[in-house]
Scaffold this motif. Structure first.
Motif, PDB file in Angstrom:
ATOM      1  N   ARG A   1      45.013  49.281  25.108  1.00 11.38           N
ATOM      2  CA  ARG A   1      44.206  47.925  25.886  1.00 11.38           C
ATOM      3  C   ARG A   1      44.039  48.395  27.288  1.00 11.38           C
ATOM      4  NH1 ARG A   1      48.218  44.571  23.401  1.00 11.38           N
ATOM      5  NH2 ARG A   1      47.435  43.543  21.578  1.00 11.38           N
ATOM      6  N   GLU A   2      44.797  49.087  28.081  1.00 14.06           N
ATOM      7  CA  GLU A   2      44.647  49.393  29.469  1.00 14.06           C
ATOM      8  C   GLU A   2      43.436  50.032  29.662  1.00 14.06           C
ATOM      9  OE1 GLU A   2      46.251  47.707  32.041  1.00 14.06           O
ATOM     10  OE2 GLU A   2      47.251  46.562  30.627  1.00 14.06           O
TER      11      GLU A   2
ATOM     12  N   THR B   1      40.195  48.304  28.935  1.00 11.59           N
ATOM     13  CA  THR B   1      39.797  47.167  29.957  1.00 11.59           C
ATOM     14  C   THR B   1      39.552  47.856  31.054  1.00 11.59           C
ATOM     15  OG1 THR B   1      42.050  46.735  30.154  1.00 11.59           O
ATOM     16  CG2 THR B   1      41.061  45.188  28.648  1.00 11.59           C
TER      17      THR B   1
ATOM     18  N   LYS C   1      39.949  41.467  30.775  1.00 13.37           N
ATOM     19  CA  LYS C   1      41.525  41.461  30.916  1.00 13.37           C
ATOM     20  C   LYS C   1      42.039  41.586  29.591  1.00 13.37           C
ATOM     21  CE  LYS C   1      42.143  38.443  35.201  1.00 13.37           C
ATOM     22  NZ  LYS C   1      42.801  37.199  35.655  1.00 13.37           N
ATOM     23  N   PRO C   2      43.355  42.563  29.425  1.00 13.23           N
ATOM     24  CA  PRO C   2      43.930  42.797  28.056  1.00 13.23           C
ATOM     25  C   PRO C   2      44.317  41.403  27.732  1.00 13.23           C
ATOM     26  CG  PRO C   2      44.958  44.204  29.622  1.00 13.23           C
ATOM     27  CD  PRO C   2      44.051  43.123  30.530  1.00 13.23           C
ATOM     28  N   GLN C   3      44.426  41.253  26.119  1.00 10.21           N
ATOM     29  CA  GLN C   3      44.719  39.896  25.579  1.00 10.21           C
ATOM     30  C   GLN C   3      45.723  40.459  24.480  1.00 10.21           C
ATOM     31  OE1 GLN C   3      43.889  36.888  26.122  1.00 10.21           O
ATOM     32  NE2 GLN C   3      44.767  36.085  24.194  1.00 10.21           N
ATOM     33  N   ARG C   4      46.681  39.705  24.068  1.00 13.28           N
ATOM     34  CA  ARG C   4      47.788  40.075  23.131  1.00 13.28           C
ATOM     35  C   ARG C   4      48.102  39.053  22.142  1.00 13.28           C
ATOM     36  NH1 ARG C   4      50.771  39.230  28.029  1.00 13.28           N
ATOM     37  NH2 ARG C   4      52.622  37.911  27.752  1.00 13.28           N
TER      38      ARG C   4
ATOM     39  N   ASP D   1      52.236  48.115  23.045  1.00 19.40           N
ATOM     40  CA  ASP D   1      51.663  49.145  24.111  1.00 19.40           C
ATOM     41  C   ASP D   1      51.532  50.513  23.211  1.00 19.40           C
ATOM     42  OD1 ASP D   1      51.733  47.518  26.214  1.00 19.40           O
ATOM     43  OD2 ASP D   1      53.965  47.761  26.586  1.00 19.40           O
TER      44      ASP D   1
ATOM     45  N   ILE E   1      42.124  42.815  21.659  1.00 18.07           N
ATOM     46  CA  ILE E   1      42.057  43.793  22.836  1.00 18.07           C
ATOM     47  C   ILE E   1      41.990  43.231  24.114  1.00 18.07           C
ATOM     48  CG2 ILE E   1      40.533  45.618  23.377  1.00 18.07           C
ATOM     49  CD1 ILE E   1      39.972  46.365  20.577  1.00 18.07           C
ATOM     50  N   ASN E   2      40.794  42.243  24.308  1.00 22.82           N
ATOM     51  CA  ASN E   2      40.641  41.710  25.492  1.00 22.82           C
ATOM     52  C   ASN E   2      39.765  40.280  25.773  1.00 22.82           C
ATOM     53  OD1 ASN E   2      38.100  43.395  24.606  1.00 22.82           O
ATOM     54  ND2 ASN E   2      37.147  41.856  26.282  1.00 22.82           N
TER      55      ASN E   2
END
Length: 232
Positions: free
Chosen positions: A11-12, A15, A24-27, A45, A195-196
Protein backbone atom coordinates in the motif's frame (compact mmCIF):
# COMPACT_ATOMS: atom_id res chain seq x y z
CA UNK A 1 -5.22 -16.97 -1.41
CA UNK A 2 -6.92 -13.66 -0.74
CA UNK A 3 -4.71 -13.16 2.31
CA UNK A 4 -1.66 -14.11 0.25
CA UNK A 5 -2.53 -11.46 -2.33
CA UNK A 6 -3.01 -8.91 0.46
CA UNK A 7 0.45 -9.65 1.90
CA UNK A 8 2.00 -9.27 -1.56
CA UNK A 9 0.62 -5.78 -2.20
CA UNK A 10 2.50 -2.75 -0.88
CA UNK A 11 0.00 0.00 0.00
CA UNK A 12 2.79 2.41 0.85
CA UNK A 13 4.34 2.07 -2.60
CA UNK A 14 0.96 2.47 -4.29
CA UNK A 15 -0.03 5.58 -2.37
CA UNK A 16 3.37 7.26 -2.24
CA UNK A 17 4.78 6.35 -5.66
CA UNK A 18 1.89 5.52 -8.00
CA UNK A 19 -0.47 8.08 -6.45
CA UNK A 20 2.29 10.60 -5.67
CA UNK A 21 1.34 10.93 -2.03
CA UNK A 22 -2.08 12.41 -2.74
CA UNK A 23 -4.03 9.40 -1.38
CA UNK A 24 -3.72 7.76 2.03
CA UNK A 25 -3.52 4.01 2.74
CA UNK A 26 -6.79 2.43 3.88
CA UNK A 27 -7.00 -0.80 5.90
CA UNK A 28 -10.70 -1.20 6.57
CA UNK A 29 -14.04 -1.13 4.74
CA UNK A 30 -14.98 1.76 7.03
CA UNK A 31 -13.12 4.97 6.25
CA UNK A 32 -10.48 5.80 8.84
CA UNK A 33 -12.03 9.20 9.56
CA UNK A 34 -15.29 7.54 10.63
CA UNK A 35 -16.16 7.23 14.34
CA UNK A 36 -16.87 3.55 13.62
CA UNK A 37 -13.37 2.78 12.33
CA UNK A 38 -11.46 0.20 14.38
CA UNK A 39 -8.05 1.75 15.00
CA UNK A 40 -6.65 -1.54 16.34
CA UNK A 41 -7.18 -3.45 13.09
CA UNK A 42 -3.94 -5.00 11.86
CA UNK A 43 -2.83 -3.97 8.36
CA UNK A 44 -1.61 -6.45 5.78
CA UNK A 45 1.88 -5.03 5.51
CA UNK A 46 3.82 -6.39 2.54
CA UNK A 47 5.43 -9.75 3.43
CA UNK A 48 6.34 -11.87 0.41
CA UNK A 49 7.60 -14.78 2.51
CA UNK A 50 4.27 -15.04 4.31
CA UNK A 51 2.43 -14.60 1.01
CA UNK A 52 4.35 -17.43 -0.65
CA UNK A 53 3.75 -19.68 2.37
CA UNK A 54 0.01 -19.04 2.15
CA UNK A 55 0.02 -19.76 -1.59
CA UNK A 56 1.73 -23.09 -0.94
CA UNK A 57 -0.68 -23.87 1.90
CA UNK A 58 -3.61 -23.20 -0.41
CA UNK A 59 -2.24 -25.73 -2.89
CA UNK A 60 -1.10 -23.33 -5.60
CA UNK A 61 2.63 -23.64 -5.11
CA UNK A 62 2.98 -24.49 -8.80
CA UNK A 63 1.35 -21.20 -9.74
CA UNK A 64 -2.01 -19.95 -10.94
CA UNK A 65 -3.52 -17.50 -13.41
CA UNK A 66 -5.91 -14.64 -12.69
CA UNK A 67 -7.30 -11.65 -14.55
CA UNK A 68 -7.74 -8.19 -13.06
CA UNK A 69 -10.20 -5.63 -14.41
CA UNK A 70 -10.20 -1.93 -13.65
CA UNK A 71 -12.46 1.09 -14.06
CA UNK A 72 -11.61 2.83 -17.35
CA UNK A 73 -10.67 6.49 -17.41
CA UNK A 74 -9.00 6.75 -14.00
CA UNK A 75 -5.47 5.61 -14.80
CA UNK A 76 -3.76 6.96 -11.67
CA UNK A 77 -6.12 5.14 -9.31
CA UNK A 78 -7.02 2.15 -11.49
CA UNK A 79 -4.91 1.13 -14.49
CA UNK A 80 -1.56 1.91 -12.88
CA UNK A 81 -2.43 -0.13 -9.80
CA UNK A 82 -3.69 -3.03 -11.92
CA UNK A 83 -0.39 -3.05 -13.82
CA UNK A 84 1.45 -2.98 -10.50
CA UNK A 85 -0.53 -6.02 -9.34
CA UNK A 86 0.59 -7.87 -12.46
CA UNK A 87 4.27 -7.40 -11.61
CA UNK A 88 3.92 -7.75 -7.84
CA UNK A 89 1.80 -10.91 -7.78
CA UNK A 90 4.26 -12.57 -10.16
CA UNK A 91 6.56 -12.71 -7.11
CA UNK A 92 4.18 -15.17 -5.43
CA UNK A 93 3.53 -17.30 -8.49
CA UNK A 94 0.35 -15.64 -9.75
CA UNK A 95 0.31 -14.83 -13.46
CA UNK A 96 -2.00 -11.83 -13.79
CA UNK A 97 -3.58 -10.67 -17.03
CA UNK A 98 -4.76 -7.06 -16.95
CA UNK A 99 -8.10 -6.90 -18.77
CA UNK A 100 -9.05 -3.36 -19.88
CA UNK A 101 -12.58 -2.24 -20.67
CA UNK A 102 -13.25 0.22 -23.51
CA UNK A 103 -15.91 2.05 -21.49
CA UNK A 104 -17.76 2.05 -18.17
CA UNK A 105 -20.77 -0.02 -19.34
CA UNK A 106 -18.44 -2.82 -20.45
CA UNK A 107 -16.65 -2.87 -17.08
CA UNK A 108 -19.92 -2.63 -15.14
CA UNK A 109 -21.46 -5.44 -17.17
CA UNK A 110 -18.54 -7.74 -16.46
CA UNK A 111 -18.39 -7.01 -12.76
CA UNK A 112 -22.14 -6.97 -12.08
CA UNK A 113 -22.41 -10.16 -14.12
CA UNK A 114 -19.76 -11.78 -11.88
CA UNK A 115 -17.54 -12.35 -14.92
CA UNK A 116 -14.21 -11.59 -13.28
CA UNK A 117 -11.44 -12.97 -11.07
CA UNK A 118 -10.28 -9.71 -9.50
CA UNK A 119 -11.25 -6.14 -10.20
CA UNK A 120 -10.22 -2.68 -9.16
CA UNK A 121 -13.13 -0.56 -7.96
CA UNK A 122 -14.09 2.64 -6.15
CA UNK A 123 -16.77 2.58 -3.47
CA UNK A 124 -18.04 5.32 -1.18
CA UNK A 125 -18.84 5.08 2.53
CA UNK A 126 -21.17 8.08 2.28
CA UNK A 127 -22.51 9.49 5.56
CA UNK A 128 -23.12 6.20 7.35
CA UNK A 129 -21.98 2.57 6.94
CA UNK A 130 -25.59 1.50 6.33
CA UNK A 131 -25.56 3.52 3.11
CA UNK A 132 -22.09 2.86 1.79
CA UNK A 133 -20.65 -0.23 3.46
CA UNK A 134 -23.43 -2.74 4.05
CA UNK A 135 -24.22 -3.05 0.34
CA UNK A 136 -20.81 -4.61 -0.37
CA UNK A 137 -20.95 -7.33 2.31
CA UNK A 138 -24.57 -8.37 2.94
CA UNK A 139 -25.39 -11.71 1.32
CA UNK A 140 -28.91 -10.41 0.70
CA UNK A 141 -27.34 -7.91 -1.70
CA UNK A 142 -25.80 -10.49 -4.02
CA UNK A 143 -27.78 -9.28 -7.01
CA UNK A 144 -26.43 -10.30 -10.39
CA UNK A 145 -26.64 -7.53 -12.92
CA UNK A 146 -26.46 -4.72 -10.36
CA UNK A 147 -23.14 -2.87 -10.12
CA UNK A 148 -21.88 -1.82 -6.66
CA UNK A 149 -23.89 -4.51 -4.97
CA UNK A 150 -22.14 -7.51 -3.34
CA UNK A 151 -20.52 -8.35 -6.68
CA UNK A 152 -17.86 -10.63 -5.11
CA UNK A 153 -20.71 -12.85 -3.77
CA UNK A 154 -19.35 -12.70 -0.24
CA UNK A 155 -21.58 -14.62 2.15
CA UNK A 156 -20.99 -14.86 5.89
CA UNK A 157 -24.06 -15.37 8.14
CA UNK A 158 -22.25 -13.78 11.09
CA UNK A 159 -21.50 -10.65 9.10
CA UNK A 160 -25.14 -10.49 7.98
CA UNK A 161 -26.22 -10.72 11.62
CA UNK A 162 -23.83 -8.01 12.75
CA UNK A 163 -24.66 -5.54 9.98
CA UNK A 164 -28.40 -6.02 10.37
CA UNK A 165 -28.04 -5.38 14.11
CA UNK A 166 -25.84 -2.31 13.56
CA UNK A 167 -28.39 -0.85 11.15
CA UNK A 168 -31.00 -0.52 13.90
CA UNK A 169 -28.79 0.00 16.97
CA UNK A 170 -29.28 3.47 18.49
CA UNK A 171 -26.62 3.29 21.21
CA UNK A 172 -23.38 4.72 19.66
CA UNK A 173 -21.09 2.59 21.85
CA UNK A 174 -22.93 -0.64 21.04
CA UNK A 175 -23.02 0.27 17.37
CA UNK A 176 -19.28 0.92 17.33
CA UNK A 177 -18.69 -2.48 18.99
CA UNK A 178 -20.73 -4.17 16.27
CA UNK A 179 -18.77 -2.47 13.51
CA UNK A 180 -15.50 -3.34 15.23
CA UNK A 181 -16.45 -7.02 15.17
CA UNK A 182 -17.51 -6.71 11.53
CA UNK A 183 -14.20 -5.12 10.50
CA UNK A 184 -12.16 -7.83 12.17
CA UNK A 185 -14.11 -10.62 10.47
CA UNK A 186 -13.83 -9.19 6.96
CA UNK A 187 -10.17 -8.33 7.54
CA UNK A 188 -9.59 -12.06 7.97
CA UNK A 189 -11.97 -13.25 5.24
CA UNK A 190 -10.58 -10.55 2.89
CA UNK A 191 -13.34 -10.50 0.25
CA UNK A 192 -12.09 -7.00 -0.59
CA UNK A 193 -8.53 -5.71 -0.21
CA UNK A 194 -8.61 -2.05 0.72
CA UNK A 195 -5.79 -0.02 -0.79
CA UNK A 196 -6.38 3.69 -0.35
CA UNK A 197 -8.82 6.44 0.43
CA UNK A 198 -9.12 9.01 -2.34
CA UNK A 199 -9.34 12.65 -1.24
CA UNK A 200 -12.19 14.76 -2.57
CA UNK A 201 -12.27 18.54 -2.55
CA UNK A 202 -15.01 21.04 -3.29
CA UNK A 203 -13.96 24.30 -4.91
CA UNK A 204 -16.43 27.16 -4.98
CA UNK A 205 -16.54 30.87 -5.71
CA UNK A 206 -16.14 32.97 -2.56
CA UNK A 207 -19.11 35.07 -3.69
CA UNK A 208 -21.45 32.09 -3.24
CA UNK A 209 -23.64 31.82 -0.17
CA UNK A 210 -24.42 28.47 1.48
CA UNK A 211 -22.04 26.40 -0.68
CA UNK A 212 -22.22 22.60 -0.18
CA UNK A 213 -19.70 21.87 2.57
CA UNK A 214 -21.11 18.63 3.98
CA UNK A 215 -19.86 15.11 3.31
CA UNK A 216 -22.10 15.03 0.22
CA UNK A 217 -20.18 17.87 -1.42
CA UNK A 218 -21.55 19.06 -4.78
CA UNK A 219 -24.00 16.15 -4.79
CA UNK A 220 -25.98 18.02 -2.13
CA UNK A 221 -29.17 19.83 -3.11
CA UNK A 222 -28.31 23.22 -4.54
CA UNK A 223 -31.63 24.88 -3.75
CA UNK A 224 -30.15 27.09 -1.01
CA UNK A 225 -27.00 28.13 -2.87
CA UNK A 226 -27.06 31.75 -3.99
CA UNK A 227 -24.83 34.55 -5.21
CA UNK A 228 -24.01 36.95 -2.39
CA UNK A 229 -23.04 39.51 -5.01
CA UNK A 230 -23.66 39.54 -8.74
CA UNK A 231 -21.27 37.49 -10.82
CA UNK A 232 -19.32 39.55 -13.32
Amino acid sequence: MRQAIAYAVDREFITKALMRGVAKPQRSPIIESSPFFDETIEPYDVDLDKANALVAEAGFGDGMELTVDYLPGVDEQQKNVAEYLKSQLKKIGIDVTVRPSPDFPTWAGRISGHDFDMTMDVVFNWGDPVIGVHRTYLSSNIVKGVIWSNTQSYSNPKVDEILNAAAVEVDPAKRKALYTEFQRIVAEDMPVYWINASPYHTAYDKRLGDPPLTIWGPMSPMDEVYWKEPKE
